[in-house]
Structure formats: structure tokens, C-alpha cells
Design a protein around this motif. Structure first.
Motif, PDB file in Angstrom:
ATOM      1  N   LEU A   1      23.070 -19.334  20.337  1.00 19.71           N
ATOM      2  CA  LEU A   1      23.656 -20.652  20.127  1.00 19.71           C
ATOM      3  C   LEU A   1      23.785 -20.977  18.643  1.00 19.71           C
ATOM      4  N   PRO A   2      25.014 -21.149  18.116  1.00 15.45           N
ATOM      5  CA  PRO A   2      25.166 -21.630  16.748  1.00 15.45           C
ATOM      6  C   PRO A   2      24.930 -23.137  16.714  1.00 15.45           C
ATOM      7  N   VAL A   3      24.105 -23.587  15.769  1.00 11.35           N
ATOM      8  CA  VAL A   3      23.701 -24.994  15.721  1.00 11.35           C
ATOM      9  C   VAL A   3      23.702 -25.492  14.277  1.00 11.35           C
ATOM     10  N   SER A   4      24.125 -26.726  14.096  1.00 10.79           N
ATOM     11  CA  SER A   4      23.987 -27.407  12.812  1.00 10.79           C
ATOM     12  C   SER A   4      23.139 -28.652  13.041  1.00 10.79           C
ATOM     13  N   ALA A   5      21.880 -28.595  12.618  1.00 12.87           N
ATOM     14  CA  ALA A   5      21.007 -29.757  12.769  1.00 12.87           C
ATOM     15  C   ALA A   5      21.470 -30.890  11.861  1.00 12.87           C
ATOM     16  N   LEU A   6      22.148 -30.536  10.767  1.00  9.27           N
ATOM     17  CA  LEU A   6      22.618 -31.546   9.808  1.00  9.27           C
ATOM     18  C   LEU A   6      23.683 -32.438  10.419  1.00  9.27           C
ATOM     19  N   TYR A   7      24.612 -31.839  11.156  1.00 13.01           N
ATOM     20  CA  TYR A   7      25.721 -32.604  11.736  1.00 13.01           C
ATOM     21  C   TYR A   7      25.636 -32.731  13.258  1.00 13.01           C
ATOM     22  N   GLY A   8      24.652 -32.087  13.858  1.00 17.22           N
ATOM     23  CA  GLY A   8      24.474 -32.201  15.297  1.00 17.22           C
ATOM     24  C   GLY A   8      25.315 -31.254  16.125  1.00 17.22           C
ATOM     25  N   ASP A   9      26.074 -30.377  15.484  1.00 21.15           N
ATOM     26  CA  ASP A   9      26.929 -29.447  16.223  1.00 21.15           C
ATOM     27  C   ASP A   9      26.074 -28.472  17.044  1.00 21.15           C
ATOM     28  N   GLY A  10      26.380 -28.364  18.323  1.00 24.78           N
ATOM     29  CA  GLY A  10      25.675 -27.427  19.194  1.00 24.78           C
ATOM     30  C   GLY A  10      24.331 -27.901  19.687  1.00 24.78           C
ATOM     31  N   LEU A  11      23.855 -29.053  19.201  1.00 24.29           N
ATOM     32  CA  LEU A  11      22.527 -29.525  19.594  1.00 24.29           C
ATOM     33  C   LEU A  11      22.462 -29.899  21.069  1.00 24.29           C
ATOM     34  N   ASP A  12      23.582 -30.432  21.607  1.00 26.13           N
ATOM     35  CA  ASP A  12      23.563 -30.851  23.004  1.00 26.13           C
ATOM     36  C   ASP A  12      23.308 -29.672  23.939  1.00 26.13           C
ATOM     37  N   VAL A  13      23.915 -28.530  23.617  1.00 27.13           N
ATOM     38  CA  VAL A  13      23.704 -27.327  24.440  1.00 27.13           C
ATOM     39  C   VAL A  13      22.257 -26.855  24.333  1.00 27.13           C
TER      40      VAL A  13
ATOM     41  N   LEU B   1      15.314 -28.398  12.594  1.00 27.08           N
ATOM     42  CA  LEU B   1      15.719 -28.375  13.995  1.00 27.08           C
ATOM     43  C   LEU B   1      14.738 -29.171  14.847  1.00 27.08           C
ATOM     44  N   ALA B   2      13.447 -29.034  14.557  1.00 23.13           N
ATOM     45  CA  ALA B   2      12.433 -29.783  15.304  1.00 23.13           C
ATOM     46  C   ALA B   2      12.626 -31.284  15.109  1.00 23.13           C
ATOM     47  N   ASN B   3      12.885 -31.707  13.883  1.00 22.18           N
ATOM     48  CA  ASN B   3      13.125 -33.130  13.616  1.00 22.18           C
ATOM     49  C   ASN B   3      14.343 -33.638  14.375  1.00 22.18           C
ATOM     50  N   ALA B   4      15.387 -32.812  14.431  1.00 20.42           N
ATOM     51  CA  ALA B   4      16.600 -33.218  15.151  1.00 20.42           C
ATOM     52  C   ALA B   4      16.329 -33.375  16.639  1.00 20.42           C
ATOM     53  N   LEU B   5      15.498 -32.511  17.203  1.00 18.22           N
ATOM     54  CA  LEU B   5      15.185 -32.588  18.630  1.00 18.22           C
ATOM     55  C   LEU B   5      14.300 -33.782  18.949  1.00 18.22           C
ATOM     56  N   VAL B   6      13.351 -34.057  18.043  1.00 20.30           N
ATOM     57  CA  VAL B   6      12.437 -35.173  18.264  1.00 20.30           C
ATOM     58  C   VAL B   6      13.118 -36.509  17.962  1.00 20.30           C
ATOM     59  N   GLY B   7      14.102 -36.471  17.050  1.00 22.25           N
ATOM     60  CA  GLY B   7      14.781 -37.700  16.663  1.00 22.25           C
ATOM     61  C   GLY B   7      14.050 -38.472  15.601  1.00 22.25           C
ATOM     62  N   ALA B   8      13.150 -37.801  14.878  1.00 21.69           N
ATOM     63  CA  ALA B   8      12.385 -38.439  13.796  1.00 21.69           C
ATOM     64  C   ALA B   8      11.907 -37.356  12.854  1.00 21.69           C
ATOM     65  N   ASP B   9      11.580 -37.742  11.617  1.00 25.77           N
ATOM     66  CA  ASP B   9      11.102 -36.778  10.627  1.00 25.77           C
ATOM     67  C   ASP B   9       9.606 -36.537  10.812  1.00 25.77           C
ATOM     68  N   VAL B  10       9.286 -35.793  11.858  1.00 29.87           N
ATOM     69  CA  VAL B  10       7.882 -35.507  12.152  1.00 29.87           C
ATOM     70  C   VAL B  10       7.388 -34.265  11.417  1.00 29.87           C
ATOM     71  N   MET B  11       8.316 -33.408  10.952  1.00 31.10           N
ATOM     72  CA  MET B  11       7.946 -32.193  10.240  1.00 31.10           C
ATOM     73  C   MET B  11       8.505 -32.239   8.834  1.00 31.10           C
ATOM     74  N   ASP B  12       7.683 -31.836   7.858  1.00 31.65           N
ATOM     75  CA  ASP B  12       8.109 -31.807   6.465  1.00 31.65           C
ATOM     76  C   ASP B  12       9.171 -30.730   6.283  1.00 31.65           C
ATOM     77  N   VAL B  13      10.187 -31.046   5.454  1.00 38.81           N
ATOM     78  CA  VAL B  13      11.296 -30.128   5.220  1.00 38.81           C
ATOM     79  C   VAL B  13      11.524 -29.986   3.724  1.00 38.81           C
ATOM     80  N   ARG B  14      11.697 -28.755   3.256  1.00 38.45           N
ATOM     81  CA  ARG B  14      12.037 -28.499   1.860  1.00 38.45           C
ATOM     82  C   ARG B  14      13.225 -27.557   1.806  1.00 38.45           C
ATOM     83  N   ALA B  15      13.969 -27.648   0.727  1.00 40.76           N
ATOM     84  CA  ALA B  15      15.168 -26.812   0.592  1.00 40.76           C
ATOM     85  C   ALA B  15      14.791 -25.354   0.404  1.00 40.76           C
TER      86      ALA B  15
END
Length: 364
Positions: free
Chosen positions: A180-192, A215-229
Motif C-alpha cells: 500500500l502506497p501511503v502519504s501520512a502528510l496528505y492522507g493519501d491511501g490512509l483509508d485503505v 504514520l502512527a500519529n495519523a492513525l491515532v489522530g493525534a501527535d502521540v509519537m515524537d517525530v523528527r526529520a
């Protein structure tokens, strides 16, 4: 004592069911509380129970065998009260994702227990490493869970034709696995993806910088995990996730996020390797010799498939590498098998030298 209905109400979002309740019955008779481990840290763990999340010590379940330590995803029996509280036992695991440790003792390390989906996150920000994908998938199949490959950061590949080719490349290396190709930034493919992992427990696996926490933050709907570039030079990230964390998803299902894995050593994964390279195993049934190594033997159906272009040479090379590695890991704890492997290597080496000598004679 917490009622049975209260236990189901509190723990059902974390995967509690009738089968787990039946397995827990002897511990309930001893007055212990059921709970699921959501985090393990330095000999202690956080356990979600009907009374909320409690901190418990794992002192009573610290065996010599590292495969039997408490890990994230375990269902455990904890003291009903007291300070400190203790995990007294864990229920038999349905599945477990295991890799070999970096030690020289050929030990296994359990990364997550009782999982239904093993999600391998692969970043499209860097060149695909199909060999690493195959390695992850071998362990995923061996775990007993259903593997899934998520190609993260798909927004970095705006050309749909190029993206389709990348997906196809991974699908060729992952027979029987959703890609599955997914973009957590824009939500593409997240529904699948959400629909796929919306029931049961999923574990997120991959290298640092693969986008697991995003990806985990996108699934939870909140910034529960720290993210760095991730670094631009190689796409690698720093270990923003340092422990394995279990999260209940608002859309249903449970997610275990894991730290980035630098090393992914096989651990007794013969079945998993066979699943990843199922087309090679099927071709091998047509070889003249049942113990064909698919190298110089006459009547080798696998080599014939490579020569005809049906099977990529890279796939065969990767298959050989993982088979050898797995055999060696198993042999470390099996002296008889170790001796047989060394004998086989010597035999093949002698055959190779004889073949080279015959060639020199023909050209002399």
C-alpha cells in the motif's frame, strides 16, 4: 473485585475476547487482574487494566530464556493492588515477532506479541532496498501474523506511473502480501490502510526514518509519537521512538509502534523464508535433485527460470543469502546440523574447484 462485564468493557478495545478470558480463568481464581502490556522499560511495564493503566514490576517473570520475558502486546496477570505491583504471569502467546539479537549466543528477541498484522514500513524518500524488505517479510511470515508492506512518503513520488512501478517492484518481492502506497502528510491511501488494520493488533516495523511514528500519529489522530526529520543525504532518521508502545486506535484495532531497527537478523525463520520466496520453492519441485542448491547442478529448474528471464537473478541471490543465514543461526544451537552444513559447504567448494579445473583444461 472488578466485574467480568467491566473487564470486557475496558479491555475489548485492546483485543480482549472470550478466548483470552478462558485462558485467564486460573489467574482470575487466584484474585489476579488481567491486562495488556502497552510498554516495557527497564524491568517494569505499563499495563492497561479495567482499573486503568498501572505500573508493574516484571521481577517474577524474568527467566533465563530471553524469549520468555514480558514484552509489549502480552496479556498478563497482575496483582490487584499493592506498592509495588507485580506481573505474576503472562498468557500463552498466539503470535510473536522475533528477530535474532546482535549477541554471539544466537538468542531471539521478541519485539511484539499477539499480533495479527506485521506492517513493514518502507520509505519512498530513498532507493528501495528489496533485499531488506524480503528480510523483514521472512520474519513477519514466521511470526504467524499477516504481513503488510506500507510504502510511506508516497507524496515524494508525484508521477503515478513511477509510483506504480515501485509498487510493482515490491509486489514481485512480496508474493501474497498487500503493498500500500501511503502519504501520512496528505492522507493519501490512509483509508485503505485503516480498513486493513482496523481489527486485531498490528505492529509497525522498519528502519529509522521510514515514517512509522508519523504514520502512527495519523492513525491515532493525534501527535502521540515524537517525530523528527530524516537526513536528506540518506533518508535515515534518529531514534525518536525508543520503546515499543501499544496504542488503541479510534477507528478500531490496536497498533504497536517500534523503534527503528538497524539490524534485522533472522531467527529460525525457515518457513518465513519459504513464504517470501514461494515461487522459487515451487520451481525447485521441478529440479532433478531434491537437495539441489540451484547453482551448477544439472536439471535445475530454478536456474532454468533465471536463464529464461522468468525469475530475476536478484531474487535467487537474496533467497540463497537468507537460507544460508537462517541455517547458520539454527546450527549455532544444533551441533549435528552445524557439522552437516560445514560438510555440505566443503562438498560444494570441491565441486566448484573441480568445475573450474575442467574449464581450464578445455581452454588449455
Amino acid at each position: 473485585m472488578t466485574s467480568t462485564s467491566a473487564v470486557f468493557s475496558a479491555l475489548a478495545p485492546y483485543g480482549w475476547d472470550e478466548a483470552w478470558a478462558d485462558a485467564f480463568a486460573p489467574h482470575a481464581a487466584d484474585g489476579l487482574l488481567p491486562g495488556r502490556v502497552v510498554r516495557v522499560d527497564r524491568g517494569q511495564c505499563d499495563v492497561v487494566t479495567a482499573d486503568g493503566v498501572v505500573r508493574a514490576d516484571t521481577e517474577f517473570v524474568v527467566p533465563r530464556d530471553p524469549m520468555k520475558v514480558v514484552c509489549t502486546g502480552d496479556w498478563v496477570a497482575v496483582d490487584p493492588g499493592g506498592d509495588p505491583r507485580y506481573v505474576r504471569a503472562y498468557l500463552p502467546r498466539r503470535t510473536a515477532f522475533v528477530r535474532s539479537t546482535s549477541s554471539q549466543r544466537s538468542e531471539g528477541q521478541i519485539l511484539a506479541a499477539n499480533i495479527d498484522h506485521a506492517v513493514v514500513a518502507v520509505s519512498l524518500a530513498v532507493e528501495l532496498d528489496l533485499g531488506r524488505v524480503e528480510r523483514f517479510l521472512a520474519l513477519a511470515w514466521e511470526s504467524g501474523a499477516q504481513p503488510v508492506v506500507v510504502l510511506t512518503k508516497a507524496d515524494l513520488v508525484p508521477d503515478p506511473v513511477t509510483l506504480a512501478h515501485l509498487v510493482q517492484d515490491v509486489e514481485t518481492s512480496a508474493p501474497g502480501v498487500p503493498v500500500l502506497p501511503v502519504s501520512a502528510l496528505y492522507g493519501d491511501g490512509l483509508d485503505v490502510f485503516v480498513a486493513l488494520v482496523g481489527s486485531g493488533t498490528s505492529v509497525l516495523l522498519g528502519q529509522s526514518g521510514a515514517g512509522k511514528s508519523t504514520l502512527a500519529n495519523a492513525l491515532v489522530g493525534a501527535d502521540v509519537m515524537d517525530v523528527r526529520a530524516a537526513r536528506d543525504v540518506d533518508g535515515k532518521g534518529r531514534h525518536t521512538t525508543t520503546t515499543r508502545n501499544l496504542l488503541a486506535l479510534p477507528s478500531g484495532g490496536v497498533l504497536i509502534d517500534t523503534p527503528g531497527l538497524r539490524g534485522v537478523g533472522l531467527f529460525d525463520a525457515e518457513t518465513g523464508v519459504g513464504q517470501v520466496f514461494s515461487e522459487i520453492e515451487e520451481l525447485a519441485e521441478g529440479c532433478r535433485f531434491h537437495d539441489c542448491a540451484h547453482e551448477t547442478e544439472p536439471g535445475c529448474a530454478v536456474r532454468s527460470a533465471v536463464e529464461s528471464g522468468e525469475l530475476p537473478e536478484r531474487r535467487l541471490a537474496s533467497y540463497r543469502k537468507l537460507v544460508r543465514e537462517n541455517q547458520w543461526i539454527v546450527a549455532k544451537t544444533d551441533a549435528r546440523l552445524r557439522a552437516e552444513i560445514k560438510k555440505d559447504w566443503k562438498r560444494k567448494g570441491a565441486q566448484g574447484r573441480a568445475a573450474m579445473e575442467a574449464k581450464r583444461r578445455r581452454w588449455a
